[in-house]
Design an enzyme around this catalytic site. Structure first.
Site, mmCIF file in Angstrom:
data_model
loop_
_atom_site.group_PDB
_atom_site.id
_atom_site.type_symbol
_atom_site.label_atom_id
_atom_site.label_comp_id
_atom_site.label_asym_id
_atom_site.label_seq_id
_atom_site.Cartn_x
_atom_site.Cartn_y
_atom_site.Cartn_z
ATOM 1 N N HIS A 195 22.563 -13.053 19.070
ATOM 2 C CA HIS A 195 21.183 -12.577 19.187
ATOM 3 C C HIS A 195 20.287 -13.728 19.653
ATOM 4 O O HIS A 195 20.725 -14.876 19.744
ATOM 5 C CB HIS A 195 20.684 -12.030 17.843
ATOM 6 C CG HIS A 195 20.831 -12.980 16.713
ATOM 7 N ND1 HIS A 195 21.730 -12.809 15.689
ATOM 8 C CD2 HIS A 195 20.219 -14.153 16.464
ATOM 9 C CE1 HIS A 195 21.652 -13.816 14.853
ATOM 10 N NE2 HIS A 195 20.744 -14.652 15.311
HETATM 11 C C1 T46 Z 1 20.789 -17.356 13.492
HETATM 12 C C2 T46 Z 1 22.169 -17.680 13.026
HETATM 13 C C3 T46 Z 1 22.540 -19.113 13.226
HETATM 14 C C4 T46 Z 1 18.414 -12.226 5.280
HETATM 15 O O1 T46 Z 1 18.187 -11.320 4.472
HETATM 16 N N1 T46 Z 1 17.640 -13.350 5.296
HETATM 17 C C5 T46 Z 1 17.840 -14.371 6.162
HETATM 18 O O2 T46 Z 1 17.093 -15.374 6.140
HETATM 19 C C6 T46 Z 1 18.920 -14.254 7.116
HETATM 20 C C7 T46 Z 1 19.168 -15.369 8.109
HETATM 21 C C8 T46 Z 1 19.679 -13.119 7.090
HETATM 22 N N2 T46 Z 1 19.442 -12.147 6.192
HETATM 23 C C9 T46 Z 1 20.311 -10.952 6.173
HETATM 24 C C10 T46 Z 1 20.199 -10.074 7.395
HETATM 25 C C11 T46 Z 1 21.586 -9.471 7.502
HETATM 26 O O3 T46 Z 1 21.655 -8.309 6.684
HETATM 27 O O4 T46 Z 1 21.655 -11.402 6.118
HETATM 28 C C12 T46 Z 1 22.485 -10.531 6.889
HETATM 29 C C13 T46 Z 1 23.263 -11.340 7.935
HETATM 30 O O5 T46 Z 1 22.344 -11.818 8.925
HETATM 31 P P1 T46 Z 1 22.795 -12.046 10.426
HETATM 32 O O6 T46 Z 1 23.771 -11.017 10.846
HETATM 33 O O7 T46 Z 1 21.537 -12.191 11.242
HETATM 34 O O8 T46 Z 1 23.539 -13.456 10.285
HETATM 35 P P2 T46 Z 1 24.063 -14.402 11.448
HETATM 36 O O9 T46 Z 1 24.843 -15.471 10.799
HETATM 37 O O10 T46 Z 1 24.716 -13.637 12.540
HETATM 38 O O11 T46 Z 1 22.727 -15.063 12.055
HETATM 39 C C14 T46 Z 1 22.025 -16.014 11.289
HETATM 40 C C15 T46 Z 1 20.533 -15.831 11.502
HETATM 41 O O12 T46 Z 1 20.167 -14.465 11.242
HETATM 42 C C16 T46 Z 1 20.103 -16.180 12.895
HETATM 43 O O13 T46 Z 1 18.701 -16.329 12.941
HETATM 44 O O14 T46 Z 1 20.302 -17.939 14.438
HETATM 45 O O15 T46 Z 1 22.409 -17.329 11.653
#
Ligand code: T46
Length: 139
Positions: free
Chosen positions: A56
């Site tokens: 993303h």
């Molecule tokens: C990025 C990469 C490096 C939250 O509730 N709070 C938070 O601060 C974050 C980061 C995520 N979440 C929840 C949202 C989703 O339900 O945790 C779940 C997994 O999030 P996501 O699929 O976005 O995780 P990554 O590892 O793919 O991405 C994250 C960050 O979202 C993103 O900003 O740059 O790590």
């Protein structure tokens, strides 16, 4: 910012204080170490070596990624160009400006990715579809 390219991404080295008495190293991050105020801290760990995180872009969020332990690759795309950065030093982190697509993979066993972010979590700031990202970047 929409017009940012992968050339706007930089490595920031955090000073390392090496202990004279052989007690190892200490690195410190303060608010003036980064070009933004830290509003949120989170970390990725226990990531399987064949798994990808990210996939993303952010419209406004700035983030600093630091490999506290182990190593991983960050694939960065601006809609035209792409590059891969390997992070493997706990005092060398990656500053990702807004408007850049990122994918994290190739996590080593025990790798920990610390993320310092310029704002609180806001799903509206994410672009999670690559075609929507290209439209956003006008490419
Ligand atoms: C990025 C990469 C490096 C939250 O509730 N709070 C938070 O601060 C974050 C980061 C995520 N979440 C929840 C949202 C989703 O339900 O945790 C779940 C997994 O999030 P996501 O699929 O976005 O995780 P990554 O590892 O793919 O991405 C994250 C960050 O979202 C993103 O900003 O740059 O790590």
């Amino acid at each position: 910012m929409k017009s940012n390219t992968i050339h706007s991404i930089s490595i920031i080295e955090i000073p390392k204080i090496v202990d004279d008495g052989g007690r190892g190293n200490l690195s410190v991050i303060e608010n003036n170490s980064l070009p933004f105020n830290i509003e949120r801290v989170y970390y990725l760990y226990d990531v399987p070596s064949d798994a990808y995180r990210g996939g993303h872009a952010h419209k406004d969020l700035q983030q600093f990624l630091l490999p506290l332990s182990g190593s991983f690759d960050v694939i960065l795309k601006d809609g035209g160009n792409a590059k891969t950065v390997t992070l493997n030093k706990p005092n060398k982190g990656l500053l990702i400006v807004p408007g850049i697509w990122r994918e994290l993979g190739n996590f080593s066993s025990g790798a920990v990715c610390l993320v310092l972010a310029s704002d609180v979590y806001n799903e509206d700031d994410y672009i999670r579809d690559y075609e929507a990202f290209k439209n956003y970047k006008n490419v």
